[in-house]
Design an enzyme around this catalytic site. Structure first.
Site, short mmCIF file in Angstrom:
data_model
loop_
_atom_site.label_atom_id
_atom_site.label_comp_id
_atom_site.label_asym_id
_atom_site.label_seq_id
_atom_site.Cartn_x
_atom_site.Cartn_y
_atom_site.Cartn_z
CE LYS A 114 12.89 -5.78 -1.17
NZ LYS A 114 11.50 -5.64 -1.40
CE LYS A 195 11.89 -2.73 -7.37
NZ LYS A 195 10.75 -3.39 -6.87
CE LYS A 198 7.41 1.87 -1.18
NZ LYS A 198 6.64 0.78 -0.64
P1 TYM Z 1 5.45 -2.29 -3.38
O1 TYM Z 1 5.08 -1.48 -2.21
O2 TYM Z 1 6.87 -2.68 -3.54
O3 TYM Z 1 5.03 -1.58 -4.70
C1 TYM Z 1 3.71 -1.09 -4.84
C2 TYM Z 1 3.34 -1.00 -6.32
O4 TYM Z 1 4.24 -0.08 -6.97
C3 TYM Z 1 4.81 -0.72 -8.10
N1 TYM Z 1 6.19 -0.21 -8.26
C4 TYM Z 1 6.65 0.30 -9.40
N2 TYM Z 1 6.10 0.48 -10.61
C5 TYM Z 1 6.86 1.06 -11.58
N3 TYM Z 1 8.15 1.44 -11.38
C6 TYM Z 1 8.76 1.28 -10.18
N4 TYM Z 1 10.01 1.67 -9.98
C7 TYM Z 1 8.01 0.67 -9.11
N5 TYM Z 1 8.29 0.35 -7.82
C8 TYM Z 1 7.17 -0.19 -7.32
C9 TYM Z 1 4.80 -2.20 -7.78
O5 TYM Z 1 4.84 -2.97 -8.95
C10 TYM Z 1 3.50 -2.34 -7.03
O6 TYM Z 1 2.42 -2.50 -7.93
N6 TYM Z 1 4.16 -7.04 -3.02
C11 TYM Z 1 3.57 -5.77 -3.38
C12 TYM Z 1 2.52 -5.37 -2.38
C13 TYM Z 1 1.43 -6.35 -2.27
C14 TYM Z 1 0.47 -6.64 -3.29
C15 TYM Z 1 -0.36 -7.66 -2.74
C16 TYM Z 1 0.22 -6.15 -4.56
C17 TYM Z 1 1.16 -7.16 -1.22
N7 TYM Z 1 0.07 -7.95 -1.48
C18 TYM Z 1 -1.46 -8.19 -3.48
C19 TYM Z 1 -0.85 -6.67 -5.31
C20 TYM Z 1 -1.68 -7.67 -4.76
C21 TYM Z 1 4.73 -4.77 -3.43
O7 TYM Z 1 5.83 -5.13 -3.40
O8 TYM Z 1 4.44 -3.51 -3.38
#
Ligand code: TYM
Length: 324
Positions: A114, A195, A198
């Site tokens: 990032k 990967k 969004k």
């Molecule tokens: P975020 O919003 O980036 O992603 C949310 C969830 O989606 C999964 N994910 C994917 N899985 C498979 N292939 C992909 N291309 C892909 N892109 C995203 C992520 O692994 C995630 O499970 N930091 C976290 C949000 C968060 C969180 C937490 C999660 C904040 N606090 C506490 C667990 C526990 C995140 O980046 O989400």
């Protein structure tokens, strides 16, 4: 599995895609339906670590709320809330900042990526993102955290933080396990070496109408990279294994092993399967978005439940470290 406490969240930074669904949301619904004690939230504070527009942020947050519910999250079965409504998360994150070595944060892959991507806006929040995440998790003392493959390192860090806290101040937190049926990373449609994230045509959004799904899949890259297997093909086959019928999976795997796989056919079948899979979801979500008062009420109820648990942990933490 015995009844477990489960915690996870998804950032409020744009519409969710199929990677978020397969990596996270789908498993949230399964865990909920198995009767576990689940805390699922929308990480709106994490959503502001990268550039954002205030108006867009509130819209995106409501959109993610409706997405969770339309995908099957039942606020009567789980504790469902917004991260920023529970102030205790940020307080605990500050405490964790004070026991986490800088080096642990600087070596996080997501931070490095990032920081490269947002060269002109590397804020401190981007660096301390994992300590807030550790607070989100540990405040509910869970056994497991369901996430996609890209978040495993952050869940590992939450264990490091738990260990450090327990060692210094006495046993307070469990060390939660990552929960993944199998490591799962859905790749971008336009560059399948990265990967899916969004933005742009690289992502299939859960809201995409059948025509849009069709258009994006048609354009999906299937070229092989330096003589190796085509990563785009692998990605499409991975999607097929999640959305296709047993017969379709068998037929395409068979064609793949005989070297006669036709990408155009695979894309057609996949587009139809994905469009059908999310048909109910799309309708439900539109309906939910037309009821903002209902969404606000759901979040209010969820916050009440989450706050009770979060306050109990924070009180214990404060006592342990000598904060009055
Ligand atoms: P975020 O919003 O980036 O992603 C949310 C969830 O989606 C999964 N994910 C994917 N899985 C498979 N292939 C992909 N291309 C892909 N892109 C995203 C992520 O692994 C995630 O499970 N930091 C976290 C949000 C968060 C969180 C937490 C999660 C904040 N606090 C506490 C667990 C526990 C995140 O980046 O989400």
């Amino acid at each position: 599995m015995n009844k477990q406490t489960i915690v996870s969240g998804i950032r409020a930074s744009g519409k969710l895609h199929i990677g978020n669904y397969l990596g996270a949301l789908k498993q949230f619904v399964e865990l909920q339906n198995q009767g576990h004690n689940c805390y699922f939230f929308i990480a709106d504070l994490h959503g502001i670590t990268t550039p954002f527009e205030p108006k867009e942020l509130s819209k995106n947050t409501l959109d993610v709320v409706a997405t969770y519910l339309a995908a099957g999250i039942d606020p009567n079965k789980v504790t469902f809330f917004l991260q920023n409504h529970i102030l205790e998360h940020a307080t605990l994150a500050w405490i964790f900042n004070c026991i986490t070595p800088l080096g642990e944060l600087e070596r996080m892959t997501q931070y490095k990526d990032k920081a490269k991507e947002h060269k002109t806006s590397i804020n401190a929040g981007l660096l301390t993102y994992p300590t807030l995440m550790a607070a989100d998790i540990l405040i509910y003392k869970p056994n497991a955290v369901p996430v996609g493959d890209d978040q495993v390192q952050h869940v590992e860090l939450s264990r490091v933080v738990a260990r450090k806290f327990n060692h210094r101040f006495g046993k307070t937190f469990p060390e939660p396990q990552t929960f993944m049926r199998k490591p799962l990373r859905i790749m971008s449609l336009t560059d399948p070496t990265k990967k899916m994230s969004k933005t742009g045509d690289e992502a299939l959004l859960l809201d995409d109408e059948p025509k849009e799904i069709h258009r994006k899949l048609k354009k999906a890259t299937t070229a092989s990279v330096s003589g190796k297997k085509s990563p785009g093909e692998e990605n499409l086959m991975l999607l097929l294994s999640n959305f296709g019928t047993d017969e379709e999976i068998r037929n395409f795997m068979n064609a793949q092993s005989r070297g006669i796989l036709k990408y155009s056919e695979l894309k057609e079948v996949l587009a139809k399967d994905i469009a059908d899979y999310f048909a109910d979801f799309r309708e439900k979500k539109k309906e939910l978005l037309s009821q903002p008062d209902y969404l606000a009420e759901v979040l209010g109820q969820g916050a009440k439940k989450a706050r009770t648990a979060a306050q109990a942990t924070l009180t214990e933490v404060k006592q342990r470290i000598g904060l009055l």
